[in-house]
Design an enzyme around this catalytic site. Sequence first.
Site, PDB file in Angstrom:
ATOM      1  N   HIS C 121       0.862  -1.180   0.000  1.00  0.00           N
ATOM      2  CA  HIS C 121       0.000   0.000   0.000  1.00  0.00           C
ATOM      3  C   HIS C 121       0.907   1.242   0.000  1.00  0.00           C
ATOM      4  O   HIS C 121       1.998   1.204   0.563  1.00  0.00           O
ATOM      5  CB  HIS C 121      -0.846  -0.050   1.274  1.00  0.00           C
ATOM      6  CG  HIS C 121      -1.930   0.975   1.348  1.00  0.00           C
ATOM      7  ND1 HIS C 121      -1.708   2.272   1.734  1.00  0.00           N
ATOM      8  CD2 HIS C 121      -3.270   0.888   1.109  1.00  0.00           C
ATOM      9  CE1 HIS C 121      -2.859   2.938   1.737  1.00  0.00           C
ATOM     10  NE2 HIS C 121      -3.820   2.122   1.362  1.00  0.00           N
ATOM     11  N   ASP C 198       2.984  -4.388   8.100  1.00  0.00           N
ATOM     12  CA  ASP C 198       1.777  -3.588   7.912  1.00  0.00           C
ATOM     13  C   ASP C 198       0.595  -4.543   7.975  1.00  0.00           C
ATOM     14  O   ASP C 198       0.287  -5.239   7.014  1.00  0.00           O
ATOM     15  CB  ASP C 198       1.867  -2.881   6.553  1.00  0.00           C
ATOM     16  CG  ASP C 198       0.543  -2.258   6.133  1.00  0.00           C
ATOM     17  OD1 ASP C 198      -0.450  -2.360   6.895  1.00  0.00           O
ATOM     18  OD2 ASP C 198       0.498  -1.657   5.046  1.00  0.00           O
ATOM     19  N   GLN C 201      -4.651  -5.038   6.832  1.00  0.00           N
ATOM     20  CA  GLN C 201      -5.666  -5.929   6.284  1.00  0.00           C
ATOM     21  C   GLN C 201      -5.733  -7.263   7.021  1.00  0.00           C
ATOM     22  O   GLN C 201      -6.560  -8.112   6.687  1.00  0.00           O
ATOM     23  CB  GLN C 201      -5.387  -6.190   4.797  1.00  0.00           C
ATOM     24  CG  GLN C 201      -5.573  -4.979   3.908  1.00  0.00           C
ATOM     25  CD  GLN C 201      -7.011  -4.498   3.855  1.00  0.00           C
ATOM     26  OE1 GLN C 201      -7.948  -5.264   4.066  1.00  0.00           O
ATOM     27  NE2 GLN C 201      -7.191  -3.209   3.594  1.00  0.00           N
ATOM     28  N   LYS C 224     -10.578  -0.539  10.337  1.00  0.00           N
ATOM     29  CA  LYS C 224     -10.673  -1.744   9.520  1.00  0.00           C
ATOM     30  C   LYS C 224     -10.965  -2.977  10.380  1.00  0.00           C
ATOM     31  O   LYS C 224     -10.993  -4.096   9.885  1.00  0.00           O
ATOM     32  CB  LYS C 224      -9.381  -1.954   8.726  1.00  0.00           C
ATOM     33  CG  LYS C 224      -9.109  -0.877   7.680  1.00  0.00           C
ATOM     34  CD  LYS C 224      -7.883  -1.211   6.845  1.00  0.00           C
ATOM     35  CE  LYS C 224      -7.281   0.002   6.167  1.00  0.00           C
ATOM     36  NZ  LYS C 224      -7.941   0.368   4.910  1.00  0.00           N
ATOM     37  N   CYS C 362      -4.713   2.487  -3.803  1.00  0.00           N
ATOM     38  CA  CYS C 362      -3.462   2.970  -3.206  1.00  0.00           C
ATOM     39  C   CYS C 362      -2.320   1.973  -3.387  1.00  0.00           C
ATOM     40  O   CYS C 362      -1.447   1.843  -2.502  1.00  0.00           O
ATOM     41  CB  CYS C 362      -3.645   3.290  -1.723  1.00  0.00           C
ATOM     42  SG  CYS C 362      -4.713   4.702  -1.446  1.00  0.00           S
TER      43      CYS C 362
HETATM   44  C1  LIG Z   1      -2.347  -2.824   3.458  1.00  0.00           C
HETATM   45  C2  LIG Z   1      -2.694  -1.470   3.950  1.00  0.00           C
HETATM   46  N1  LIG Z   1      -1.755  -0.709   4.529  1.00  0.00           N
HETATM   47  C3  LIG Z   1      -2.018   0.524   5.010  1.00  0.00           C
HETATM   48  C4  LIG Z   1      -3.264   1.067   4.901  1.00  0.00           C
HETATM   49  C5  LIG Z   1      -3.496   2.452   5.436  1.00  0.00           C
HETATM   50  O1  LIG Z   1      -4.373   2.449   6.533  1.00  0.00           O
HETATM   51  P1  LIG Z   1      -4.966   3.812   7.078  1.00  0.00           P
HETATM   52  O2  LIG Z   1      -5.579   4.526   5.913  1.00  0.00           O
HETATM   53  O3  LIG Z   1      -5.986   3.396   8.078  1.00  0.00           O
HETATM   54  O4  LIG Z   1      -3.852   4.591   7.668  1.00  0.00           O
HETATM   55  C6  LIG Z   1      -4.281   0.331   4.315  1.00  0.00           C
HETATM   56  C7  LIG Z   1      -5.644   0.882   4.181  1.00  0.00           C
HETATM   57  O5  LIG Z   1      -6.160   1.072   3.117  1.00  0.00           O
HETATM   58  C8  LIG Z   1      -3.984  -0.963   3.818  1.00  0.00           C
HETATM   59  O6  LIG Z   1      -4.935  -1.713   3.231  1.00  0.00           O
END
Ligand SMILES: Cc1ncc(COP(=O)(O)O)c(C=O)c1O
Lengths: 138, 138, 404, 404
Positions: C121, C198, C201, C224, C362
């Site tokens: 992401h 990270d 998900q 999430k 993203c």
């Molecule tokens: C794999 C992953 N990393 C990071 C994020 C970023 O999370 P947040 O927007 O809650 O900071 C997301 C959310 O879309 C994600 O799916």
Amino acid sequence: MSTIQKIQAEIIEDFELFDDWMQKYEYLIDLGKELAPIKEKYKTKDNLIKGCQSRVWLHAEHTQGKIIFTADSDAIMTKGIVAILINVLSNQEPKDIATAKLDFINEIGLKEQLSATRANGLVSMIKKMKLYAIAFNN
Amino acid sequence: MSTIQKIQAEIIEDFELFDDWMQKYEYLIDLGKELAPIKEKYKTKDNLIKGCQSRVWLHAEHTQGKIIFTADSDAIMTKGIVAILINVLSNQEPKDIATAKLDFINEIGLKEQLSATRANGLVSMIKKMKLYAIAFNN
Amino acid sequence: MLDINQIRKQFPILSRKVNGHELVYFDNGATTQKPNSVITAESNYYQNENSNVHRGVHFLSGLATDKFEETRITIQNFINAKHSHEIIFTKGTTDSINIVASGYRSLLNKGDEIIISELEHHSNIVPWQMCCEQSGATLKVIPLLDNGTLDITEFGNLLSKNTKLVAISHISNTLGTINPIEKIIKKAKAVGAKVLIDGAQAASHISINMQNLDADFYCFSAHKLYGPTGVGVLYGKEDLLNELPAYQGGGEMIKEVSFKKTTYAGLPHKFEAGTPNIAGVVAFKAAINFITGLGINNIAKYEEGLLQYATEEVLKIEGLKIYGTAKNKSAIISFNIKGLHPYDIGMIVDKMGVAIRTGHHCTQPIMDKFNIPGTARISLAVYNTKDEIDICINAIKKAKMMLS
Amino acid sequence: MLDINQIRKQFPILSRKVNGHELVYFDNGATTQKPNSVITAESNYYQNENSNVHRGVHFLSGLATDKFEETRITIQNFINAKHSHEIIFTKGTTDSINIVASGYRSLLNKGDEIIISELEHHSNIVPWQMCCEQSGATLKVIPLLDNGTLDITEFGNLLSKNTKLVAISHISNTLGTINPIEKIIKKAKAVGAKVLIDGAQAASHISINMQNLDADFYCFSAHKLYGPTGVGVLYGKEDLLNELPAYQGGGEMIKEVSFKKTTYAGLPHKFEAGTPNIAGVVAFKAAINFITGLGINNIAKYEEGLLQYATEEVLKIEGLKIYGTAKNKSAIISFNIKGLHPYDIGMIVDKMGVAIRTGHHCTQPIMDKFNIPGTARISLAVYNTKDEIDICINAIKKAKMMLS
Ligand SMILES: Cc1ncc(COP(=O)(O)O)c(C=O)c1O
Ligand SMILES: Cc1ncc(COP(=O)(O)O)c(C=O)c1O
């Protein structure tokens, strides 16, 4: 009534025929499919307007006091709306384009599509059309 | 029953006499006022335990197999609790201090005062007393 | 066995209509919906408990502090962290990753290397690009294979004694791939590198266990996980968090302030400058309890069934291609239909009440890799059903008809 | 004239009991309580509107985005900013100040100077200390006079062509002093310095107007404005925000991401990486509407009356000293009673249902200046009453009796 206003009135009339979103969307899809293609050589980086999701290419030419817009999009629904905008603003005089009020967008229920936070680049397209008009008007 | 436990039992008994918070607080204030003073030379930076709001100074001495704690605080209510803790843990053998269960804190309703997020440094004081005990035990 | 109807009843939004249809919410990868217990925890906090935390001596301040800290313990247990002060409350995953990446700016030097992957992401790419720019370190990228899994052999080749940090997602938000992070962590440790996972998900879908996993940092977002927006977690090992430079300056994170010398507080406060999202953190506990109440393994199993069903059904649509076909996969299906733009599909199914996400999610590098402008993405949660999958598939079919 | 009883009814927490007494909440400087409209806006968001913002094409995503952006416009109007994209949503004042201070690390050099004051909150001190440490710039401090106002003559002396930034609070959270920021801004501009105003204590009490004020940056927190926790505002002039380096990397804040080159999005997104506190931002609008519904000038006037009454009454207590006696003062009273520790006072009045704050209020330099360990602080909001002040004063008297 200016030409631009007349065309808008016609579009509103067209859309009044539709009973539901499906007819409207099908119409947009048809418009998208029928939109006269932009010349490949104009699909340049400079002419590209990037939405988050769908892209729009816009080319402008100034001939005989009028601006001719040609455009394209990779998404067909976006392209349908592009077609309508071209219908309204292309082949008009710069000063009319620059000052045009695009009320019809509300009335035909496409307001959401043209809100600043939509991901389709149409807001930037309208802005760019008006900027061309202002530039050519000077 | 160990000495430490006996003292705790007495304290719990004392506190059972109180009908309301006011009597309890007044008692703590009295205990604070009566606490034998720490020698000025022991109010050093090393002996200072900083809470966010009130400060505690703690000094420990090892004599004849026992630890003598003396302490002070700038806030009188804190000092009252300090007095109780000294009453319970001072003049005891290191191994008893190190393993002491301080159940009385709950029973006399001072639990909130001794929670980790309170601003008075008492939690760190208990920790430090036990650390001294462990150190002197080796 | 989970009683899904019973679960659905706890989510008020699931009974609302969208464009005249029952809502089918398949955009759970972006954010999940919230059960009543979470919504009520937040409003109850404001109605009965609200106060600023940590430094007040009055009753409400103590109460708010206790509630706030209870969530920390709940999270500690949820991810089996060793200490509660290894749990830092942040704004979200993005914030968590930035705290670490920003700290490493001053811990890394020219010649050092950070490894990420092609399926990350943007929130797990851009902070490391910024970190490299400032520290002079180099960013290396594990390539993606055609099935949406990482090229682990190539990962082995990228690893060296220069590798200081490996930052990898637990589950890809676009492809659904569950990365073999146990293996990745082990290999990274073998060369002495630290590992950040990270887990945005992962945390609501599969069991995570810090002490088993041995990850150095682990990040996720409450929103999430059936929890409130504006709350995230940065887990870090005690000694590494102690080493990591402080991030923001301000209230709560200091020990002493003077114009001559300011000293910072210990963990977790060092990384929690300013008034936190107290109501959000308090409500987050209810979200975790929702998950643990159902049992994360029950959730995983149920979602696996949904994924299998949805995959089979969606593949019956002619010209449909799924991106991400790993064997070990979470309930995410990214797809395109030949000749159609995902944006158009998303627009049309929306009119039938079906919320899917379209675009690059993203993860532009994944789009570049597959040379596509975006995908349509179905991402499922525990409250979704096979009936909803049927509705979604019919809507996609209708969209296809209209667009072809 | 405000109908305070009517106003109080909107705050559910005000009718709760604390330690068997009606709650008297005088810790508004730390955080204010929330009216029903704010609480409901947040729960309604989760019940009916929740989705991630900005990039989705489905209905709920559009709805959430619209609601989110409506608050931006509401804030723009509330502070009379020129553009809505000059409003950046942050976690709070601390976050806002850190975004600017972190950006200035790379905009400043050795020889440059930043001016703050002796009465600043730690959140407006520590970020600048960090900024100076990294950039080599020097921190200068406007001294405090005995009455709790700033030494403006000395400020004039500190100013020079080396001054690049002046960071000053609008209102002191400890002393209540309303700083002459119009004058400060004018003087700073005369030497070409930029000005950041920490408005955390101002925005709910007095009218603020960006276009009149000509501040370059202005920061405040929703939770001190009857709004939710976890939301703040960074206002910045368009051109300065454009110049300021991006802060966090991640989703939303990028234009394009590739491993070769990442470009950042325009304002406001450049500073809004990651999923924001959507529910909080949506509910923040209700808080602003609460304030504008009453009229900020009506609030200011009412609170002035309260302050005057409370000051007179509190001074009747023998041995009580007020810190901060500026003529131009907000409804904050910091005091100590001779021979007593503020912690003891706070503990005892709490048992009578009175919530005041005690300690250094995150302003250790003020404590150092007056050579005290802390103060007890009464800080008022629009829902407070003279009756409550009487209760508080009686409680303080009782505490004094018990402690003497
Ligand atoms: C794999 C992953 N990393 C990071 C994020 C970023 O999370 P947040 O927007 O809650 O900071 C997301 C959310 O879309 C994600 O799916
Ligand atoms: C003057 C001042 N500045 C900054 C802050 C920090 O605000 P927050 O904790 O909401 O980030 C406060 C809050 O206590 C304050 O009073």
